[in-house]
Design an enzyme around this catalytic site. Structure first.
Site, PDB file in Angstrom:
ATOM      1  N   PHE A  13      26.819  63.432   1.000  1.00 50.75           N
ATOM      2  CA  PHE A  13      27.073  63.318  -0.435  1.00 50.75           C
ATOM      3  C   PHE A  13      28.493  63.786  -0.761  1.00 50.75           C
ATOM      4  O   PHE A  13      28.946  64.801  -0.242  1.00 50.75           O
ATOM      5  CB  PHE A  13      26.107  64.193  -1.246  1.00 50.75           C
ATOM      6  CG  PHE A  13      24.649  63.918  -0.985  1.00 50.75           C
ATOM      7  CD1 PHE A  13      24.223  62.710  -0.488  1.00 50.75           C
ATOM      8  CD2 PHE A  13      23.705  64.890  -1.256  1.00 50.75           C
ATOM      9  CE1 PHE A  13      22.899  62.457  -0.253  1.00 50.75           C
ATOM     10  CE2 PHE A  13      22.362  64.659  -1.015  1.00 50.75           C
ATOM     11  CZ  PHE A  13      21.952  63.436  -0.516  1.00 50.75           C
ATOM     12  N   ASP A  29      30.971  65.643  -3.289  1.00 54.97           N
ATOM     13  CA  ASP A  29      30.794  66.663  -4.322  1.00 54.97           C
ATOM     14  C   ASP A  29      32.010  67.575  -4.360  1.00 54.97           C
ATOM     15  O   ASP A  29      32.713  67.737  -3.356  1.00 54.97           O
ATOM     16  CB  ASP A  29      29.528  67.501  -4.046  1.00 54.97           C
ATOM     17  CG  ASP A  29      29.138  68.356  -5.231  1.00 54.97           C
ATOM     18  OD1 ASP A  29      28.442  67.834  -6.119  1.00 54.97           O
ATOM     19  OD2 ASP A  29      29.545  69.528  -5.295  1.00 54.97           O
ATOM     20  N   ASP A  88      26.737  66.868   2.679  1.00 51.82           N
ATOM     21  CA  ASP A  88      25.506  66.673   3.203  1.00 51.82           C
ATOM     22  C   ASP A  88      24.652  67.582   2.391  1.00 51.82           C
ATOM     23  O   ASP A  88      25.126  68.548   1.864  1.00 51.82           O
ATOM     24  CB  ASP A  88      25.675  67.070   4.623  1.00 51.82           C
ATOM     25  CG  ASP A  88      24.796  66.403   5.558  1.00 51.82           C
ATOM     26  OD1 ASP A  88      25.173  66.301   6.713  1.00 51.82           O
ATOM     27  OD2 ASP A  88      23.745  66.067   5.153  1.00 51.82           O
TER      28      ASP A  88
END
Length: 475
Positions: free
Chosen positions: A410, A412, A450
């Site tokens: 992911f 972010d 992650d």
């Protein structure tokens, strides 16, 4: 960490009682000085063993925490001496709302209505379980001392958390710098507030006149060692949670002490005490209830769809965090499940998003959030949605994905922060200066970069350096 802090706090109460009652070492400030010395030496030893990286800090930045700690010790000891036990307990209960007020007025930090209600129930339960009728002080000096004890305790807890965030350090690093200052302050205070006596003619009832035995020395050392564990676990606990959560969990200690008195020492359990313990435990459970909505059915998936569609770009609002997003939508769903229906989302506008979250002012990118709900664009948040559904259903039922291991990392804000701290990512000097100055990094620029990494970043966000600032809907 919570259990370590809770267990050590309860144990040190017993150790201190043995030192001061059984062995008649009636010098609480001096005992605290011994605690501070052992804590300072322990932190130096841990740093030398490479258990954490030392970070030198200006003493002017850490002195307020040390002063608040010393004030917390002195005024609480004075309060128990000049007030009844009942009024002392009332004053301790008041620390919780004072922490809320200090964080709100000094740092503009708000608390959800649910947590405020939980805190109120907890305080009510602790009050009726531990405070007897008519235990209210009419002593002006006692009220003043109790007030100073409450204020210093609240500031100590709040500053322990705030300083970690402001100075970019963790609990180990902050305590390593604070404890020597506390040792010096207490060394000055001991002869001012406790009878020292003289070397030439040490009198009974003074520090120099006290006769040490093997037993008293052993219990003093045990108490001092526990002091290191209590203080360190407090710093670490506040660092990864918050002063308010630390305070709420601290009330569990009171419940355990009252309950143990009934179970092990034959204390009388009255209906009033039983009601108080029940209310206090209900308040603690309520306060620590799960952040996300989860009913085990399709509504959970709808809820996660909305949360993940809005899960981006919090930083322009100094208070807004992910828990406000997830918790706010959860509260709206519990009140009206149809608030996230397809028909309602299709008509969503900016003020509607704000109302859905229960947020008290305009959200960052508010109209863009509304558009994404109307059109349900996901971008990278589609990955989070799959991960959230898998987690909510425990990998079964609606969350059964046979290829969950193929889910990619992911994007972010927190990820580069964690990678930097792990030594896996290095910023250029120009980018490092831009990030640390919290200047905006343009979306799509060359500098913009992650589940586990995000979770680690969230867990340690009060201790990590700043993340980069980019206005974007992609993360």
């Amino acid at each position: 960490m919570r259990l370590t802090n809770l267990g050590s706090v309860v144990t040190i109460v017993v150790a201190n009682k043995v030192v001061m009652s059984t062995y008649k070492f009636s010098f609480p400030v001096c005992l605290t000085w011994f605690h501070a010395i052992v804590t300072a030496l322990g932190m130096i030893a841990m740093a030398a063993a490479g258990m954490f990286q030392v970070k030198k800090l200006p003493w002017q930045k850490t002195a307020p925490v040390a002063c608040a700690y010393v004030g917390f010790v002195i005024f609480n000891n004075l309060s128990i001496q000049v007030n009844t036990v009942g009024f002392y307990q009332i004053s301790k209960i008041m620390i919780t709302p004072v922490v809320v007020l200090v964080e709100y007025f000094a740092y503009h930090k708000t608390v959800s209505k649910q947590k405020l209600c939980a805190i109120a129930l907890l305080m009510f339960g602790i009050s009726i379980a531990t405070v007897s009728d008519k235990q209210v002080s009419s002593n002006p000096l006692g009220i003043l001392v109790a007030g100073l004890a409450v204020l210093s305790s609240s500031l100590y807890q709040v500053w322990t958390g705030v300083k970690q965030k402001q100075l970019g350090v963790n609990g180990n690093q902050l305590l390593h710098q604070v404890s020597p200052i506390a040792v010096l302050l207490l060394a000055v205070l001991v002869p001012l507030v406790e009878p020292v006596g003289s070397f030439s003619n040490p009198e009974e009832g003074t520090l120099l006149g006290y006769t040490y035995s093997r037993g008293s020395l052993g219990w003093i050392l045990l108490s001092s060692g526990l002091g290191l564990v209590v203080t360190l676990s407090t710093y670490l606990f506040i660092g990864v949670t918050s002063p308010l959560t630390y305070n709420v969990v601290g009330h569990l200690k009171t419940v355990l002490i009252v309950t143990s008195g009934v179970v092990f020492f034959g204390d009388v359990i009255t209906a009033k005490k039983m009601l108080g313990i029940g209310c206090a435990m209900a308040g603690i459970v309520w306060y620590t209830s799960k952040l996300h909505f989860c009913d085990g059915g399709p509504l959970t998936v709808q809820y996660l769809l909305v949360v993940d569609a809005l899960n981006f770009c919090f930083w322009p609002d100094g208070e807004l965090e992910y828990e406000h997003l997830a918790g706010g939508i959860k509260a709206s769903v519990l009140k009206d499940p149809s608030c996230i229906s397809a028909a309602r989302l299709a008509e969503m506008d900016g003020p509607g998003v704000q109302q859905l979250l229960g947020w008290h002012r305009e959200l960052p990118e508010q109209e863009e959030r509304a558009r994404l709900l109307r059109e349900v664009f996901f971008y990278k948040r589609a990955q989070i949605f799959v991960g959230d559904v898998y987690g909510a259903f425990g990998g079964s039922g609606l969350g059964c994905f046979q290829d969950i291991g193929e889910l990619t990392m992911f994007a972010d804000y927190r990820v580069p922060v964690v990678l930097r701290l792990m030594g896996l990512l290095q910023y250029s000097t120009e980018l490092q200066q831009q990030v640390e100055a919290q200047q905006e990094v343009a979306s799509g620029s060359e500098a913009e970069l992650d589940w586990w990494l995000w979770s680690e970043g969230e867990r340690m966000r009060t201790q990590h350096p700043p993340h980069h600032r980019t206005r974007t809907i992609y993360y």
